[in-house]
Design an enzyme around this catalytic site. Structure first.
Site, PDB file in Angstrom:
ATOM      1  N   ASP A  15      21.403  23.375  33.366  1.00 27.34           N
ATOM      2  CA  ASP A  15      20.594  24.298  34.195  1.00 27.34           C
ATOM      3  C   ASP A  15      19.221  24.670  33.622  1.00 27.34           C
ATOM      4  O   ASP A  15      18.794  25.831  33.718  1.00 27.34           O
ATOM      5  CB  ASP A  15      21.382  25.584  34.457  1.00 27.34           C
ATOM      6  CG  ASP A  15      22.617  25.358  35.303  1.00 27.34           C
ATOM      7  OD1 ASP A  15      22.932  24.199  35.615  1.00 27.34           O
ATOM      8  OD2 ASP A  15      23.290  26.346  35.640  1.00 27.34           O
ATOM      9  N   HIS A  59      21.215  25.650  45.431  1.00 25.86           N
ATOM     10  CA  HIS A  59      21.839  26.550  46.403  1.00 25.86           C
ATOM     11  C   HIS A  59      21.147  26.530  47.765  1.00 25.86           C
ATOM     12  O   HIS A  59      19.917  26.487  47.838  1.00 25.86           O
ATOM     13  CB  HIS A  59      21.778  27.995  45.894  1.00 25.86           C
ATOM     14  CG  HIS A  59      22.509  28.230  44.615  1.00 25.86           C
ATOM     15  ND1 HIS A  59      23.758  27.720  44.347  1.00 25.86           N
ATOM     16  CD2 HIS A  59      22.167  28.972  43.510  1.00 25.86           C
ATOM     17  CE1 HIS A  59      24.151  28.114  43.156  1.00 25.86           C
ATOM     18  NE2 HIS A  59      23.214  28.868  42.624  1.00 25.86           N
ATOM     19  N   LYS A 102      25.243  21.641  41.551  1.00 28.15           N
ATOM     20  CA  LYS A 102      26.402  22.515  41.745  1.00 28.15           C
ATOM     21  C   LYS A 102      26.007  23.725  42.588  1.00 28.15           C
ATOM     22  O   LYS A 102      24.828  24.044  42.712  1.00 28.15           O
ATOM     23  CB  LYS A 102      26.996  22.955  40.407  1.00 28.15           C
ATOM     24  CG  LYS A 102      26.042  23.681  39.474  1.00 28.15           C
ATOM     25  CD  LYS A 102      26.668  23.858  38.101  1.00 28.15           C
ATOM     26  CE  LYS A 102      25.731  24.519  37.112  1.00 28.15           C
ATOM     27  NZ  LYS A 102      25.424  25.918  37.425  1.00 28.15           N
ATOM     28  N   CYS A 141      26.738  29.684  32.543  1.00 31.44           N
ATOM     29  CA  CYS A 141      27.010  28.294  32.929  1.00 31.44           C
ATOM     30  C   CYS A 141      27.299  27.376  31.745  1.00 31.44           C
ATOM     31  O   CYS A 141      28.091  26.442  31.875  1.00 31.44           O
ATOM     32  CB  CYS A 141      25.862  27.761  33.773  1.00 31.44           C
ATOM     33  SG  CYS A 141      25.769  28.606  35.385  1.00 31.44           S
TER      34      CYS A 141
END
Length: 196
Positions: A15, A59, A102, A141
């Site tokens: 990330d 997202h 993700k 994460c």
């Protein structure tokens, strides 16, 4: 401690996106400072033609984790946005690298790079046995990705010089490190692997 990178190793970079950098929508303090160290790891794996996996939040605007949708986080890493792009200066090789998205469904959150993604299958196809994990955030994460790896039977190394945490509650990062070690992670640094 001295460790060797082996044929069945893979690097997981968690990330490293603009929204998690200082000035982003959900900044991790000091996240930008680990980019040079991350690049050193990435380049060593690239030289050895070993796989490198970059996870990212990706997202929809309607994602359930956002405050306006009843979640706990500010809106961040909207698919295709500048905030969701990998951060400036991060080396993304052209070969032998994989992008793992993700949190792509509005109704499913994912802190771990394994949740709802093909990551485990891709690792297993390549005969990967050990993962070196780095990125952000240590207490979210990174933690969930490493614990997911341990639960799936992978051995793990946490690259402690290439992670940064949020520490929303003081002590969260230390608690996350202890939990990861209890589950089997080995903490190491660049010099433990490459400087001999």
């Amino acid at each position: 401690m001295r460790l060797d990178i082996a044929e069945h190793d893979a690097l997981i970079v968690v990330d490293m996106q603009n929204d998690f950098m200082p000035g982003g929508a959900l900044p991790v303090p000091g996240a930008d400072t680990i980019v040079p160290t991350l690049n050193r790891y990435i380049e060593r794996f690239e030289e050895r033609a070993l796989p490198i996996f970059f996870t990212r939040d990706w997202h929809p605007k309607t994602h359930l984790s956002f405050r306006q949708n009843g979640g706990v986080w500010p809106e961040h890493c909207i698919e295709g946005s500048e905030g969701a792009a990998f951060c400036e200066g991060l080396h993304i090789p052209s070969d032998n690298r994989f992008i793992i998205s993700k949190g792509v469904s509005e109704e499913f959150d994912a802190y771990s790079g394994f949740q709802g993604t093909p990551l485990a299958a891709l690792l297993n196809e390549r005969g990967t046995r050990r993962l070196l994990v780095c990125g952000v955030a240590t207490d979210y994460c990174v933690r969930h990705t490493l614990l997911g790896a341990e639960n799936l039977g992978f051995r793990t190394l946490l690259l402690e010089d290439a992670v940064k945490g949020v520490d929303l509650h003081p002590g969260d990062c230390d608690a996350a490190l202890r939990e990861m070690m209890r589950k089997g992670a080995i903490l190491c640094r660049y010099e433990d692997i490459f400087d001999r």
